[in-house]
Scaffold this motif. Sequence first.
Motif, short mmCIF file in Angstrom:
data_model
loop_
_atom_site.label_atom_id
_atom_site.label_comp_id
_atom_site.label_asym_id
_atom_site.label_seq_id
_atom_site.Cartn_x
_atom_site.Cartn_y
_atom_site.Cartn_z
N LEU A 74 47.89 93.95 18.64
CA LEU A 74 47.92 93.96 17.47
C LEU A 74 47.79 95.43 16.98
O LEU A 74 47.12 96.32 17.88
N ARG A 80 38.60 93.94 13.18
CA ARG A 80 38.20 93.31 14.29
C ARG A 80 38.25 91.58 13.86
O ARG A 80 38.69 90.93 14.41
N ARG A 83 41.95 90.60 13.60
CA ARG A 83 42.25 90.37 15.13
C ARG A 83 41.80 88.92 15.45
O ARG A 83 42.61 88.27 15.97
N THR A 87 44.11 85.71 16.56
CA THR A 87 43.88 85.01 17.92
C THR A 87 43.48 83.58 17.77
O THR A 87 44.20 82.49 18.41
#
Length: 183
Positions: A74, A80, A83, A87
């Motif tokens: 990414l 964060r 991200r 996921t």
Amino acid sequence: MSTPVPLFHARARLLHWMMAPLVVAMLFIGIGMLSTTSSAYALLLAIHKPLGVAILVLVLLRIHTRLRHPPPPLPADLPRLQRRAATLSHWLLYALLLLMPVSGWAMLSAAGYPVTLLAGIRLPPIAPHDAGLFAWLRGAHHWLALLLFATFLLHLAAALFHALVRRDGVLASMAPWLGRRRR
């Protein structure tokens, strides 16, 4: 200066775009099955069963592909939390795409109905014939479908956010025809 966008593996892209219309069709067929008592129900069910098995086979191939060919990274400037959400939401989609056909197959097995595919091929039952289990699986299948629909919409919203707001190439990594350059 723009840099090329790293792409998902070709098999991952092919499976993604093969599955996307099947999943959308399946969600709408399921809604149609819930909302009709007409003779259309039998036709929808006849489409629903083999389509579910096709999705099951394709999602198994997708999981195998994902494990062998990890997705591209990414963007480095993506927070964060986003991200992690990306996921987790991808693995949730995989889990739901696996659980939906398996729960449907088990539900039909518990009801004593065969899962018949094209050309009269029947899948073996995967759950014992049990009315209570059937009722539980029917409810589970329904709630999993709602969760899949919500997760699908979130996935679509995230793709559009990356394409239209961030313009960071994330969507292009799965849809290279949309442009292979980061802005």
